[in-house]
Design an enzyme around this catalytic site. Structure first.
Site, PDB file in Angstrom:
ATOM      1  N   SER A  73      -1.637  -8.584   1.813  1.00 37.85           N
ATOM      2  CA  SER A  73      -0.420  -8.209   1.802  1.00 37.85           C
ATOM      3  C   SER A  73       0.161  -9.715   1.642  1.00 37.85           C
ATOM      4  O   SER A  73      -0.038 -10.479   0.893  1.00 37.85           O
ATOM      5  CB  SER A  73       0.302  -7.464   2.693  1.00 37.85           C
ATOM      6  OG  SER A  73       1.563  -6.888   2.789  1.00 37.85           O
ATOM      7  N   ASP A  97       1.127   2.083  -3.761  1.00 33.94           N
ATOM      8  CA  ASP A  97       1.703   1.276  -2.699  1.00 33.94           C
ATOM      9  C   ASP A  97       3.182   0.857  -2.944  1.00 33.94           C
ATOM     10  O   ASP A  97       3.763   0.499  -4.085  1.00 33.94           O
ATOM     11  CB  ASP A  97       0.644  -0.044  -2.946  1.00 33.94           C
ATOM     12  CG  ASP A  97       1.253  -1.235  -1.904  1.00 33.94           C
ATOM     13  OD1 ASP A  97       2.163  -1.181  -1.153  1.00 33.94           O
ATOM     14  OD2 ASP A  97       0.285  -2.148  -1.517  1.00 33.94           O
ATOM     15  N   HIS A 136      -0.559   1.099   0.402  1.00 33.29           N
ATOM     16  CA  HIS A 136      -0.681  -0.099   0.986  1.00 33.29           C
ATOM     17  C   HIS A 136      -1.976  -0.410   1.828  1.00 33.29           C
ATOM     18  O   HIS A 136      -2.678  -1.364   1.896  1.00 33.29           O
ATOM     19  CB  HIS A 136       0.490  -0.607   1.643  1.00 33.29           C
ATOM     20  CG  HIS A 136       0.647  -1.989   1.963  1.00 33.29           C
ATOM     21  ND1 HIS A 136       0.857  -3.008   0.964  1.00 33.29           N
ATOM     22  CD2 HIS A 136       0.684  -2.502   3.105  1.00 33.29           C
ATOM     23  CE1 HIS A 136       0.864  -4.131   1.611  1.00 33.29           C
ATOM     24  NE2 HIS A 136       0.641  -3.921   2.883  1.00 33.29           N
TER      25      HIS A 136
END
Length: 716
Positions: free
Chosen positions: A563, A648, A683
């Site tokens: 991330s 995501d 995600h």
């Protein structure tokens, strides 16, 4: 024969010129077309499938190794197990895992003598003479109909007769809320759609408060739902119209109040709602003042307020009477070297979670009787820990008891649940996660080192290795992890999968770089806005220190981050591609400037208080100077694996896709560049506990391949 020979040809994304101009500066994005918000464009999906096929072909020679690593990781898991039971009222609540099953069962059993006060020595009776186990919800059954399945909130009603839970069946983090009868499992009323994952609380036994999101996935409205009524008849308590602010929801440990907050990265304020007087609606507890951040709880006649400001950046703890919220008393003053992270209240105690010198601390204070004045705190008792670096987190505890429950782990200590008697100081281990396969914690050494940045800042590094396998002469392979954003602390915790690297002679390290929260609020503020590059240079500094101290060499140094940590990977790959042998960038936030300039992308507007507002020229050019997609150059790069999730909502799949496409076009080396996009996940990748292990196995096989550590047979 080398495992790196005869690669197939990689897919090349079509170039379609797309110009973006601001402040007279023109940026060309040839891969802008890869963004498809519907996730249904055949051309885009075809490209992603080609990338997945190429990755599979490139890794086909190491499939035996990947399967072996997967079997190792799975083999360490005790597949049939239960969590540490938590005594709540007349029941023990816990979760159970079953052999071969991906998901958990939510269970409970009656407490045999529920009138006896709780003790740290309590154990839940099992066996033929014990009260029977009742399965409240079996996620395995629910997940059968879905490719992705995740439970967010799981809240038992105060009378223990119902459960409210939230469910995501896509991976986009948009949840549906269900209420069921605990005994019969029958659904009560219609489900509530479009809710957040965890912001759900009971308001008595016949109502729920929950939060919904707007079109950019920002939690913006708090609602009251009466059981049995339709969602269209729910009343909106609060609507936050400022798109920099998110709405939150928390119940006091006393269960007498609900707190609805609205907060940005720098400011937050709180309303309170008395559960037994819902008709009175919300009341202001802490006002909206720019730069003041508050969080609150309740015990007896007082609210407790954790307050942060520019002056008191590491927070102070205040208390005020419930009937006079402006009359505050300082219980714990601000300290420059100690950050107040969180508090937990009990009928007779206050527990404070703090950070000092990068390490978490727990201190328990005895509170005066409810009817007595609350003027100061005395005689705090600190909980002791054994490892040099570790992770400690609050666990759900019972307000009316004297027992604090917390979770603990370290780089060599599996996740553990402790109960601590705040009257006697006795600490009892209730559960330590079983690690099969001959794991012995004494074979692993954990260390803490400090690297010095060019401005003199000392950066902590956590390290672990298998003491019988490493030489510490610069020849050992290393995996260095980093994050460094959002004031999140990347604490050193245990990871069963990681043992497959440690047991092959790897050293694992975490660089606790600026932008994170490890060293207090200023650590974060010195790694954001126009100081963001400290995050990247700190990581490089840590790498150079580890090489200098003979933990590894450039030829053996691998790096990883997810991330915002994936954005870190992109930045340091562009800045110092010579320093790394291989990199794994998970769901990386790499198209920083383009994304943050577009307020229609989920969660973007609130990011202006993290990275800066690029509609202002100074921030525009600063962000452009490090945004990974904007800084890909015609240069040699190390081996790189990039991952993404099609659904995501935090980092759009198109960001890593663009990064890979541009790297393919511009890089001047023949090293591996692999991209894997999960087409049925978001995600956090796949939802099943065994499915997720495949990601680790593939990443580890990739690193071993990059380091040429794979024998001819393809297994190690």
């Amino acid at each position: 024969m080398s495992s790196l020979s005869q690669p197939p040809s990689p897919p090349l994304a079509e170039k379609v010129k797309h110009e973006m101009e601001l402040f007279g500066d023109v940026r060309v994005d040839n891969y802008y077309w890869l963004r498809d918000d519907s996730r249904k464009d055949p051309k885009v999906l075809s490209y992603l499938e080609q990338e997945n096929a190429y990755t599979e072909a490139m890794m086909s020679g190491t499939k035996k190794l990947e399967d072996k690593i997967y079997a190792e990781i799975r083999g360490r898991i005790k597949e049939d197990d239960i969590s540490a039971p938590l005594r709540k009222g007349p029941y023990y609540y816990y979760s159970r895992t079953l052999e071969g099953k991906e998901y958990i069962q939510h269970c409970r059993r009656p407490v045999p003598n529920c009138d006896a006060p709780p003790s740290v020595h309590d154990t839940m009776p099992t066996g033929p003479d014990a009260s029977p186990e009742h399965v409240i919800l079996d996620e395995n059954v629910k997940a059968e109909e879905h490719g992705f399945y995740k439970i967010g909130a799981f809240k038992v009603s105060p009378n223990h007769k119902m459960v409210a839970y939230t469910e995501d069946t896509k991976g986009d983090e948009i949840y549906t809320l269900y209420v069921i009868d605990v005994e019969t499992r029958a659904q009560i009323g219609k489900p509530l759609v479009g809710v957040t994952s965890s912001y759900v609380q009971w308001a008595g036994n016949d109502a729920l408060v929950y939060i919904t999101m707007d079109e950019i996935h920002r939690p913006d409205k708090a609602w009251l739902h009466k059981l049995g009524s339709d969602q269209c008849n729910d009343s909106c308590f609060y609507h936050e119209k400022d798109d920099m602010f998110y709405v939150g929801l928390q119940a006091s440990e006393s269960e007498k109040f609900l707190f609805i907050s609205s907060g940005s990265k720098m400011t937050s304020f709180v309303f309170y709602l008395e559960v037994c007087k819902l008709e009175e609606g919300l009341k202001v507890l802490t006002p909206r003042i720019n730069g003041i951040d508050t969080s609150v709880s309740h015990r007896g006649n007082h609210f407790f307020i954790q307050k942060r400001s520019d002056e008191f950046f590491n927070s102070e703890l205040l208390a005020c009477p419930v009937d006079n919220t402006s009359a505050t008393t300082v219980l714990i003053p601000h300290r420059e070297s100690v950050k107040i992270q969180d508090i937990q209240l009990f009928c007779d105690h206050l527990v404070v979670y703090e950070r000092e010198q990068g390490l978490p601390k727990i201190t328990a204070y005895r509170l005066p009787a409810v009817e007595e004045p609350l003027i100061c705190l005395e005689g705090g008792q600190a909980v002791q820990f054994i490892d040099p670096v570790y992770l400690v987190e609050p666990s759900e505890s019972q307000f009316s008891s004297t027992i604090l429950r917390f979770s603990y782990s370290s780089l060599r200590t599996p996740p553990s649940v402790y109960e601590y008697d705040m009257n006697t100081g006795e600490s009892v281990l209730k559960k330590i996660e079983t690690v099969l396969g001959g794991f012995d914690a004494s074979n692993y050494v954990t260390e803490r080192k400090w690297a010095t940045a060019s401005d003199g800042t000392q950066i902590p590094i956590s390290i672990v290795y298998q003491k019988n396998l490493v030489k510490l002469d610069g020849s050992d392979p290393m995996l260095l992890n980093g994050y460094g954003s959002y004031e999140i602390s990347e604490d050193p915790d245990f990871n069963k999968a990681r043992l497959s690297l440690l047991d092959r002679g790897f050293i694992f390290a975490i660089a606790h770089i600026r932008g994170g929260g490890e060293m207090g609020r200023q650590w974060y503020e010195n790694g954001k806005f126009l100081k963001k590059k400290n995050t990247f240079t700190d990581f490089i500094t840590c790498a150079e220190f580890l090489i200098e101290q003979k933990y590894c060499s450039k030829e053996k140094l691998c790096i990883t981050g997810r991330s915002a940590g994936g954005m870190l990977m992109g930045a340091v790959l562009n800045m110092r591609p010579d320093l790394w042998k291989a990199a794994v960038a998970g769901v990386p936030f790499v198209d920083v400037l383009t994304t943050i300039l577009d307020p229609t992308i989920p969660l973007t507007t609130a990011e202006w208080e993290e990275w800066g507002d690029p509609r202002k020229e100074e921030f525009y050019y600063y962000m452009k100077s490090y945004s990974p997609v904007d800084n890909v150059k015609a240069q040699n790069y190390p081996h790189i694996l990039v991952t993404a999730g099609l659904h995501d909502s935090r980092v759009m799949y198109s960001e890593p896709a663009k990064f890979v496409a541009k790297l393919r076009d511009m890089k001047t080396d023949n090293n591996m560049l692999l991209f894997k996009c999960e087409l049925g996940a978001g995600h956090f990748s796949k939802s099943g506990r065994f499915e997720r292990l495949q990601d680790d196995a593939m990443a580890f096989a990739f690193l071993l391949k990059a380091l040429d550590m794979i024998p001819t047979c393809g297994c190690a």
